[in-house]
Structures are given as structure tokens and as C-alpha cells.
Scaffold this active site. Structure first.
Site, PDB file in Angstrom:
ATOM      1  N   VAL A  58     -24.227  69.790  79.519  1.00  0.00           N
ATOM      2  CA  VAL A  58     -23.647  69.281  78.267  1.00  0.00           C
ATOM      3  C   VAL A  58     -24.152  70.036  77.031  1.00  0.00           C
ATOM      4  CG1 VAL A  58     -23.176  66.937  79.131  1.00  0.00           C
ATOM      5  CG2 VAL A  58     -25.366  67.417  77.993  1.00  0.00           C
ATOM      6  N   TYR A 150     -37.345  61.211  71.035  1.00  0.00           N
ATOM      7  CA  TYR A 150     -36.400  60.497  71.922  1.00  0.00           C
ATOM      8  C   TYR A 150     -35.768  59.336  71.156  1.00  0.00           C
ATOM      9  CZ  TYR A 150     -34.371  57.795  75.705  1.00  0.00           C
ATOM     10  OH  TYR A 150     -33.471  57.099  76.495  1.00  0.00           O
ATOM     11  N   LYS A 154     -31.759  58.642  70.191  1.00  0.00           N
ATOM     12  CA  LYS A 154     -30.999  57.433  70.538  1.00  0.00           C
ATOM     13  C   LYS A 154     -30.570  56.666  69.284  1.00  0.00           C
ATOM     14  CE  LYS A 154     -30.588  57.910  74.942  1.00  0.00           C
ATOM     15  NZ  LYS A 154     -29.270  57.920  75.605  1.00  0.00           N
ATOM     16  N   LEU A 182     -35.948  48.832  79.977  1.00  0.00           N
ATOM     17  CA  LEU A 182     -36.529  49.614  81.079  1.00  0.00           C
ATOM     18  C   LEU A 182     -35.692  49.510  82.361  1.00  0.00           C
ATOM     19  CD1 LEU A 182     -40.071  48.453  80.151  1.00  0.00           C
ATOM     20  CD2 LEU A 182     -39.473  50.882  80.372  1.00  0.00           C
TER      21      LEU A 182
HETATM   22  P1  NDP Z   1     -31.509  59.759  85.283  1.00  0.00           P
HETATM   23  O1  NDP Z   1     -32.538  60.817  85.053  1.00  0.00           O
HETATM   24  O2  NDP Z   1     -31.518  59.049  86.586  1.00  0.00           O
HETATM   25  O3  NDP Z   1     -30.046  60.351  85.025  1.00  0.00           O
HETATM   26  C1  NDP Z   1     -29.789  61.254  83.978  1.00  0.00           C
HETATM   27  C2  NDP Z   1     -28.435  61.896  84.224  1.00  0.00           C
HETATM   28  O4  NDP Z   1     -28.138  62.758  83.101  1.00  0.00           O
HETATM   29  C3  NDP Z   1     -28.405  62.746  85.475  1.00  0.00           C
HETATM   30  O5  NDP Z   1     -27.214  62.532  86.164  1.00  0.00           O
HETATM   31  C4  NDP Z   1     -28.443  64.173  84.933  1.00  0.00           C
HETATM   32  O6  NDP Z   1     -27.689  65.034  85.767  1.00  0.00           O
HETATM   33  C5  NDP Z   1     -27.728  64.027  83.585  1.00  0.00           C
HETATM   34  N1  NDP Z   1     -28.136  65.092  82.678  1.00  0.00           N
HETATM   35  C6  NDP Z   1     -29.378  65.287  82.159  1.00  0.00           C
HETATM   36  N2  NDP Z   1     -29.388  66.420  81.434  1.00  0.00           N
HETATM   37  C7  NDP Z   1     -28.142  66.949  81.508  1.00  0.00           C
HETATM   38  C8  NDP Z   1     -27.529  68.128  80.986  1.00  0.00           C
HETATM   39  N3  NDP Z   1     -28.219  69.009  80.233  1.00  0.00           N
HETATM   40  N4  NDP Z   1     -26.224  68.369  81.255  1.00  0.00           N
HETATM   41  C9  NDP Z   1     -25.530  67.497  82.028  1.00  0.00           C
HETATM   42  N5  NDP Z   1     -26.031  66.368  82.554  1.00  0.00           N
HETATM   43  C10 NDP Z   1     -27.335  66.109  82.298  1.00  0.00           C
HETATM   44  O7  NDP Z   1     -31.694  58.710  84.070  1.00  0.00           O
HETATM   45  P2  NDP Z   1     -30.908  57.373  83.665  1.00  0.00           P
HETATM   46  O8  NDP Z   1     -29.816  57.066  84.609  1.00  0.00           O
HETATM   47  O9  NDP Z   1     -31.927  56.360  83.392  1.00  0.00           O
HETATM   48  O10 NDP Z   1     -30.314  57.846  82.257  1.00  0.00           O
HETATM   49  C11 NDP Z   1     -28.946  57.743  81.913  1.00  0.00           C
HETATM   50  C12 NDP Z   1     -28.848  57.414  80.431  1.00  0.00           C
HETATM   51  O11 NDP Z   1     -29.423  56.135  80.206  1.00  0.00           O
HETATM   52  C13 NDP Z   1     -29.580  58.379  79.510  1.00  0.00           C
HETATM   53  O12 NDP Z   1     -28.786  58.614  78.376  1.00  0.00           O
HETATM   54  C14 NDP Z   1     -30.847  57.608  79.140  1.00  0.00           C
HETATM   55  O13 NDP Z   1     -31.351  58.014  77.902  1.00  0.00           O
HETATM   56  C15 NDP Z   1     -30.286  56.213  79.095  1.00  0.00           C
HETATM   57  N6  NDP Z   1     -31.272  55.143  79.197  1.00  0.00           N
HETATM   58  C16 NDP Z   1     -32.114  55.043  80.276  1.00  0.00           C
HETATM   59  C17 NDP Z   1     -33.025  54.003  80.349  1.00  0.00           C
HETATM   60  C18 NDP Z   1     -34.026  53.879  81.444  1.00  0.00           C
HETATM   61  O14 NDP Z   1     -34.997  53.119  81.278  1.00  0.00           O
HETATM   62  N7  NDP Z   1     -33.837  54.537  82.583  1.00  0.00           N
HETATM   63  C19 NDP Z   1     -33.072  52.966  79.312  1.00  0.00           C
HETATM   64  C20 NDP Z   1     -32.167  53.176  78.220  1.00  0.00           C
HETATM   65  C21 NDP Z   1     -31.282  54.204  78.195  1.00  0.00           C
HETATM   66  P3  NDP Z   1     -28.114  66.523  86.198  1.00  0.00           P
HETATM   67  O15 NDP Z   1     -29.613  66.590  86.188  1.00  0.00           O
HETATM   68  O16 NDP Z   1     -27.476  66.706  87.545  1.00  0.00           O
HETATM   69  O17 NDP Z   1     -27.476  67.377  85.165  1.00  0.00           O
HETATM   70  C1  8X3 Z   2     -35.285  54.383  77.920  1.00  0.00           C
HETATM   71  C2  8X3 Z   2     -36.052  53.143  77.654  1.00  0.00           C
HETATM   72  O1  8X3 Z   2     -38.178  52.286  76.525  1.00  0.00           O
HETATM   73  O2  8X3 Z   2     -38.385  54.230  77.932  1.00  0.00           O
HETATM   74  O3  8X3 Z   2     -34.414  54.705  76.890  1.00  0.00           O
HETATM   75  O4  8X3 Z   2     -37.330  54.411  75.792  1.00  0.00           O
HETATM   76  S1  8X3 Z   2     -37.540  53.567  76.940  1.00  0.00           S
END
Ligand code: NDP
Ligand code: 8X3
Length: 250
Positions: A58, A150, A154, A182
Site C-alpha cells: 500500500v 502510531y 491512527k 487489544l
Molecule cells: P496483523 O499484523 O495481523 O495484520 C496486518 C495486515 O496488514 C496484514 O495482512 C499485512 O499484510 C497488512 N499490511 C501491513 N503492511 C502492509 C503494506 N505495506 N502493504 C500492504 N499490506 C500491508 O494485524 P491486525 O490484524 O491486528 O491489524 C489490522 C489493522 O487493525 C491495522 O490497521 C491495525 O492498526 C488495526 N488495529 C489492530 C489492533 C490490535 O490490537 N491488533 C487494535 C486496533 C487496531 P502483508 O504483511 O501480507 O502485507
Molecule cells: C492497536 C491497539 O493499544 O496496541 O491499535 O495501540 S494498541
């Protein structure tokens, strides 16, 4: 049939959302950088819905627009965009944070979300319909120690979500954000650069959200009647009260 494009579908929330959407018979365009994982998921979900894979970073605006232009006509009408790709990189005080980590978070979480949206919004305007869900975070509503950049990325997603709501309002396009607390995914493994022991400690001593919990909520959001738009939603595990207050049994 409805078609959804999900960024970051190779793991965590994005992957679980693809699996949940398939149960709702929503055709899928699944995106990520790891083609092997996209292929495996496509194989699994093609048993119930049509699945197209797009392997791109992306951060690369040319690659983003080329990939989205390459979508076959069969998947051409994108009804739902899940702007999910993103991660945290590092957890350091501002005075010692790394420029590479800062670039990654701004380029992926903010600019990447914009590049993908820019490629898809004109299609939604032309078809006079669409639903965009931006995955923010509690880090987009609060700031916590060492979360600095970060959290900034967000907070930007939160602002972009509100801006999209206003600017796309005349076109009948729904826009909403989901802000999880989380969730146990690969998120902390990425944040701590493969230090899986440290990543595990984030989720020890309480029941974190699972990516399936968020996918379930996303499916609820996209299946509301047209006149109902869930515009902004914070989701915590019960043990969590804020970014820094988590009731642990340790
Ligand atoms: P994961 O690490 O499990 O998933 C992240 C996804 O983003 C992967 O599929 C990865 O695919 C993709 N990604 C990362 N960098 C790129 C890139 N440069 N280009 C294309 N795709 C990319 O994390 P989560 O499922 O937890 O995260 C998903 C979303 O949720 C994020 O936006 C995160 O900030 C948000 N979030 C997560 C929380 C948590 O506690 N886990 C809480 C709040 C929000 P690939 O590496 O194959 O490219
Ligand atoms: C992911 C949740 O609390 O680690 O966005 O920032 S936290």
C-alpha cells in the site's frame, strides 16, 4: 452479489473478515504483500464465493493504482472497501524512536489508506453506492506512552474517516470507522519486530479480543439496512477500560 475489497487480508482482522464475509456470500478481493497466504485463503474461500487476489504494497502509489485497475470486470463493482492494512512499528519514546519506524507507520497506516481509497472512491461515486470501513484504533482516540507516532497515524485515520463521511455524503456512500482495543493478531509480533515472547506478554493475564470478534462486528456493520450507518465504534475486550488500563490476573 456484493463484492468487498479488503486490505491486509493475509492475517489478523483482515483475514478473519474475509472468512466471515464468505459466510455471508460476499465476493472477495483480498489484498496483502504475502502472495502465498493470499493464494491459500483464496483456495479455502473459493469453495463458497468468488475470490480475486491482489498482491501489492500500500506504500507504493503506482502499484496501488495499477493493481486496482487490473481487477477483472467480474469483480469491478466494489460495494465494500475495508481499509484495514496497517501495523505499529516499535514502541519507543519520541526521543529515541526510529525514523524507519515512523516512515513505515505514516506511509502504511495513513498514506497507504489514502492511496487505496483514492483508487476506489471514483468507482463508488460513479456507481452511486458504496460502503467504506476504516479500521482505526483506540490509539486514534487516545495517546499512550511510547505510542506517539502510531497514535498519530491512527488519529489521522479518525480524521480521514470523518472527512470521508462529509465529502462522500452527497453521493450516498456510507463511511464508518471501527476502533478496536487489544486484539490478539500478528500486530504485536510486527510491532516488536519478531520478538514473539515480548508480543505474547501484551495479551497475557486477560482475554483479549480475537480477530473473529472484530470480523463479526464488521459483518454486522455491512449488513445493516441502507439508511443505517454505524459511523464510529470503539470495541474493547471487557478487561480493558482505556489504552493504559487493563485488568490483568498476573
Ligand atoms: P496483523 O499484523 O495481523 O495484520 C496486518 C495486515 O496488514 C496484514 O495482512 C499485512 O499484510 C497488512 N499490511 C501491513 N503492511 C502492509 C503494506 N505495506 N502493504 C500492504 N499490506 C500491508 O494485524 P491486525 O490484524 O491486528 O491489524 C489490522 C489493522 O487493525 C491495522 O490497521 C491495525 O492498526 C488495526 N488495529 C489492530 C489492533 C490490535 O490490537 N491488533 C487494535 C486496533 C487496531 P502483508 O504483511 O501480507 O502485507
Ligand atoms: C492497536 C491497539 O493499544 O496496541 O491499535 O495501540 S494498541
Amino acid at each position: 452479489m456484493t463484492t468487498a475489497l479488503i486490505t491486509g487480508a493475509t492475517s489478523g482482522i483482515g483475514k478473519s473478515t474475509a472468512i466471515e464475509f464468505a459466510k455471508h456470500r460476499i465476493n472477495l478481493i483480498i489484498c496483502g504483500r504475502r502472495q502465498d497466504r493470499l493464494g491459500e485463503l483464496q483456495k479455502e474461500l473459493s469453495k463458497s464465493v468468488a475470490v480475486h487476489t491482489l498482491c501489492f504494497d500500500v506504500r507504493d502509489k503506482q502499484e496501488v493504482s495499477k493493481s486496482i485497475e487490473s481487477i477483472p470486470a467480474k469483480f469491478g463493482k466494489i460495494d465494500i472497501l475495508i481499509n484495514n492494512a496497517g501495523n505499529a512499528h516499535g514502541l519507543d519514546p519520541i526521543q529515541t524512536g526510529s525514523l524507519e519506524d515512523w516512515d513505515a507507520m505514516i506511509d502504511i497506516n495513513v498514506k497507504g489508506l489514502l492511496y487505496v481509497s483514492k483508487a476506489i472512491i471514483p468507482k463508488m461515486i460513479a456507481q452511486k453506492s458504496g460502503h467504506i470501513i476504516n479500521i482505526g484504533s483506540i490509539a486514534g482516540k487516545e495517546v499512550y506512552p511510547n505510542g506517539n507516532v502510531y497514535c498519530a497515524s491512527k488519529h489521522a485515520v479518525d480524521a480521514i474517516n470523518k472527512g470521508m463521511q462529509m465529502d462522500l455524503n452527497p453521493y450516498g456512500i456510507k463511511v464508518g470507522a471501527i476502533h478496536p482495543g487489544l486484539v490478539e493478531t500478528e500486530f504485536s509480533n510486527v510491532r516488536f519486530k519478531g520478538d514473539d515472547k515480548r508480543a505474547d506478554t501484551v495479551y497475557n493475564g486477560f482475554d483479549p479480543l480475537t480477530p473473529e470478534n472484530i470480523a463479526d462486528i464488521i459483518a454486522f456493520v455491512v449488513t445493516r439496512p441502507y439508511h443505517v450507518n454505524i459511523a464510529d465504534l470503539i470495541v474493547f475486550p471487557t478487561a480493558q477500560a482505556s489504552s493504559t488500563i487493563v485488568k490483568k490476573s498476573l
